[in-house]
Structures are given as structure tokens and as C-alpha cells.
Enzyme design. Sequence first.
Site, short mmCIF file in Angstrom:
data_model
loop_
_atom_site.label_atom_id
_atom_site.label_comp_id
_atom_site.label_asym_id
_atom_site.label_seq_id
_atom_site.Cartn_x
_atom_site.Cartn_y
_atom_site.Cartn_z
N ASN A 186 5.97 31.26 -17.82
CA ASN A 186 4.79 32.48 -17.95
C ASN A 186 5.04 33.41 -16.68
OD1 ASN A 186 3.40 31.25 -20.09
ND2 ASN A 186 2.01 29.94 -18.62
N ASP A 215 1.58 26.47 -21.78
CA ASP A 215 0.94 25.46 -22.80
C ASP A 215 1.82 24.55 -23.57
OD1 ASP A 215 -1.45 26.44 -22.01
OD2 ASP A 215 -1.28 28.29 -23.46
N LYS A 268 24.26 23.02 -22.93
CA LYS A 268 24.04 24.55 -23.21
C LYS A 268 24.28 24.63 -24.83
CE LYS A 268 25.04 29.27 -22.75
NZ LYS A 268 25.84 30.36 -22.18
N PRO A 316 0.32 18.87 -20.82
CA PRO A 316 -1.13 18.10 -20.46
C PRO A 316 -1.77 19.25 -19.81
CG PRO A 316 0.60 17.38 -18.84
CD PRO A 316 1.47 17.99 -20.06
N ILE A 354 -3.93 20.41 -16.83
CA ILE A 354 -4.00 19.53 -15.59
C ILE A 354 -5.50 19.84 -15.19
CG2 ILE A 354 -3.43 19.90 -13.14
CD1 ILE A 354 -0.47 21.05 -14.28
N PHE A 363 -8.94 29.33 -13.46
CA PHE A 363 -8.76 30.65 -13.38
C PHE A 363 -8.45 31.14 -14.87
CE2 PHE A 363 -7.97 33.52 -9.80
CZ PHE A 363 -8.47 32.66 -8.91
N LYS A 423 -14.16 29.72 -21.37
CA LYS A 423 -13.24 28.86 -20.61
C LYS A 423 -13.85 27.78 -19.68
CE LYS A 423 -9.52 29.91 -20.86
NZ LYS A 423 -7.92 30.83 -21.12
N LYS A 474 -13.40 23.83 -19.91
CA LYS A 474 -12.70 23.16 -18.99
C LYS A 474 -13.61 22.09 -18.27
CE LYS A 474 -8.64 25.39 -19.36
NZ LYS A 474 -7.13 24.94 -19.44
O1 C5P Z 1 -6.25 27.47 -20.96
P1 C5P Z 1 -5.59 28.36 -20.02
O2 C5P Z 1 -4.20 28.20 -19.81
O3 C5P Z 1 -6.26 29.66 -20.10
O4 C5P Z 1 -6.59 27.89 -18.74
C1 C5P Z 1 -6.30 28.46 -17.70
C2 C5P Z 1 -6.82 27.57 -16.50
O5 C5P Z 1 -6.54 26.41 -16.51
C3 C5P Z 1 -6.15 27.76 -15.13
O6 C5P Z 1 -6.91 27.44 -14.17
C4 C5P Z 1 -4.91 26.94 -15.17
O7 C5P Z 1 -4.33 26.83 -14.03
C5 C5P Z 1 -5.18 25.88 -15.82
N1 C5P Z 1 -4.61 25.08 -16.57
C6 C5P Z 1 -3.72 23.86 -16.25
N2 C5P Z 1 -2.94 23.19 -17.21
C7 C5P Z 1 -2.73 23.78 -18.24
C8 C5P Z 1 -3.11 24.91 -18.72
C9 C5P Z 1 -3.85 25.72 -17.73
O8 C5P Z 1 -4.16 23.20 -15.17
N3 C5P Z 1 -1.76 23.05 -18.86
#
Ligand code: C5P
Length: 425
Positions: A233, A302, A312, A330, A332, A352, A366, A370
Site C-alpha cells: 500500500n 487487505d 521467481k 487479519p 489487526i 485511522f 469505520k 472497527k
Molecule cells: O478497513 P481499513 O483498512 O480502511 O481500516 C483502517 C484502519 O484499520 C487503520 O487504523 C488500519 O491501521 C487498521 N487496519 C488493521 N488491519 C488491517 C486493516 C486495517 O489494523 N488488516
Amino acid sequence: MSTQAPSNLSLDVVPETLDSAGDLAGKHIVLGLSGGIACYKAAELARALVKEGATVQVVMTEAAAQFITPVTMQALTGRPVFTSQWDAREPNSMAHINLSREADAILIAPCSADYMAKLLHGRADDLLSLMCLARPIQSVPLLLAPAMNREMYAHPATQRNLAQLQADGAVVLGVGSGFQACGETGDGRMLEPGELLADVIAFFAPKSLVGQHVLVTAGPTYEAIDPVRGITNLSSGKMGFAIARAAREAGAEVTLVAGPVHLSTPRGVARVDVKSARQMFDAVSARVDAATVFIATAAVADWRPAAAAEQKIKKDGSGQVPQLAFVENPDILATVAASGRAQSGALFCVGFAAESHDLLAHAQAKRLKKRVPLLVGNIGPATFGQDDNALLLIDAQGSQAMERASKLQLARQLMAQVAARLSSV
Ligand code: C5P
């Protein structure tokens, strides 16, 4: 007290203030130099303090003047240097009183082993030590940056002196380790000017997070397709690193779990480097029980390739493209936020959201998805890789905008917001 340079001096080096972050604006630092080869670093330190907006008054011992000239220090600070208690420039002939009363802090860098021994005994036979003894102990802090050979540093006498100086109220900023001017390698080098600057800035920061342990994720993750390719990303990690620094400045113990980024670790922060989302998940899981605040700034991928190829993947010229299958990583933040400690309030979680449009609506959604008490929204394309940002804070009460500013300034404001929420529960 005079602040003008004598007219016979040409000051080629004009102290810069225009492009500074101004973290020390309004602060008056008396910078003391005792004798040691690390005096050469004091020149850069003086310049860095001035750049951050401080006024710097240099006081040097006779020994220090053997290593670097007062002219250099005057040119860098724009102020005549004091070297003697008999200096006739002070109308009342009391430089030690006048200098110490004006200071927001006295910083001795370098502070030699001999000078520490002298300060410890309250001796006052030169201007710098006289001034330290005469300082109002409650209102003028004394910061020491030791600098010496590794054997001198390790000597029981030095270690005893360091401990006693701290017990007497001095703040010892620590030492660096590595190659020394004497040719030996070990502990005792003076910290680098940038490290000392960060310590001085942190010293003045409001200590709103003392007793907290803040765990931060930052940067992108990298998901391997094969040994030479992967998906990732857009994320420089700058916001997360600024948050780690601001939390540390505010007095927290800080652990930073960082994806692949090219940033140096903020002073005093414990850093764990990871690559993939699963490594980040494992690193967070292993440390989150010790945390009281979890701040997820990382741009976690994601999805990851269902299976990374061991070798390779070759282009065979047939025009056929590889068929990649993905599995979900996962989440997090969502996992941590659903834990018992987070739901009971023992762990305060901050998420965030980097969006491209409709920031308020997406960030509100969000936060609920979350299950975090505080979610920070920003417009991703407007901030990726930049040094500044603008934030939108969303909590159960509503939203609050933080105007565009440097990421460090925003991080400090955000830490104040987190501290306020911690103290209200
Ligand atoms: O779902 P999204 O990626 O937009 O969510 C963003 C927030 O979730 C951020 O705080 C990001 O660090 C956290 N996040 C995470 N693990 C993931 C995806 C996002 O901790 N797999």
C-alpha cells in the site's frame, strides 16, 4: 545583558529561524561547554537549538576553549560567549546570577567526567560551575550530556557521580555508543546533536501520558507474490512515526511496530520491524497485553497472495499471465478492539481511515465497524508521503477537525486528545 556581537566580528553564519519548526520558540537555553573533543558537536547543537527558535547563550570553560573557539559559538548563536566569572560586561559583575536567572534550562554538552565530579561536589571555581550552583534549582533545570572515553564512563566513580547528580535533580541525557576519538569503541560518546535536540524538545513537552504504554503500528505491509515481487500500500509511515515520537515526548513508554519504511526510530521508542500483515498481527498480539493505548496507523494490505511462489515466476513469452488467488489478511485493529481489555476500557484503541472522499461519513462508519472509541480520518491522496496532513477526529460525541499542519504537530495535538480521553474515564 548585551546580546549584540562586537562590531569587529563578521558573522558569516546567520542563525536561521525562518524555516524552523519552532519547537523551542520562546525558550532561552544556556549551553555550557566543558572540555572534551565532543565540543565540535556542540557547534551543530547550538545551531540546531537556534533553528528551533531558542535563544542560546553559550558559557564555556577554559578547557572547552581549547577544543572550539568562542568565536565559532558566538557566530552560531548571535550572542557573545561567556568564559569567565570576571567578565566586565555585566554591569553588576554577577554573570553567574544573571545568566542562570534568565535560563529556561542549562544544558551542559559536552559534560566531561571531571566536570560531573565538580558539579557533584558543588564546586564553583569557574563561571559555568558557579552558575550551576547559583541556579534556582526548582525553576531552572540542569541537563547533562556526558562525553568521555568508555573506561572513564564505566568507572565506578563516574557511575556513582551520575547517580548522585540525578538524585540532586540533574537530568542526564545518556550517552551514545561506538567509535571514540581515542580510537576505542564503547559507551561514552556524546549523543549526536540531533538526538540531543530531540531530548531537549521532549524535556519541555507536557507530560500528559506518563504511566501509559502506547503501542503504534505504522507504514505499509508487503505481501510477497514470489521472492522478487509483492503487493503493498502507499504509506510512508510518517504519521505513525510522528505519533510514536509525540507519545514518547508526552512521557509514555512507546512500542512501534513498523512495516517496510525508510524512517529513523524516534528517540526512546522501542521498534519492531515487520514486513507482512501476518507478521504485524503477530508482533502486535505479542505486545498488546502490556499496552494501555493502541494506535493503528498502518496501511495494512487487505489481501495477500494465497500462496507465495518459492521461486521467481517466469514470463514464458506465451502471453499468458499468472492467475493469482488472494486470501484476506487479519484485521489487526478490529481484532484488538474486540478484545476484553479494549471493550472494558483498559486498552484505549485509536483507528485511522485514509479516504479519498466523503471523509466524515466513511470515518463515522469505520469507527462503528472497527468498534473503536476514536477514529482519525484523513484524505489519503492529499497526504501520502507528505510532511503535513489535516485530520478529522470522530468519537461518540461527534467530530472535530484538526487544521493542516506538520504531521508532528498533529501527532502532538492527537496525543493531547488521547490523554484527555484517558483521564476522563
Ligand atoms: O478497513 P481499513 O483498512 O480502511 O481500516 C483502517 C484502519 O484499520 C487503520 O487504523 C488500519 O491501521 C487498521 N487496519 C488493521 N488491519 C488491517 C486493516 C486495517 O489494523 N488488516
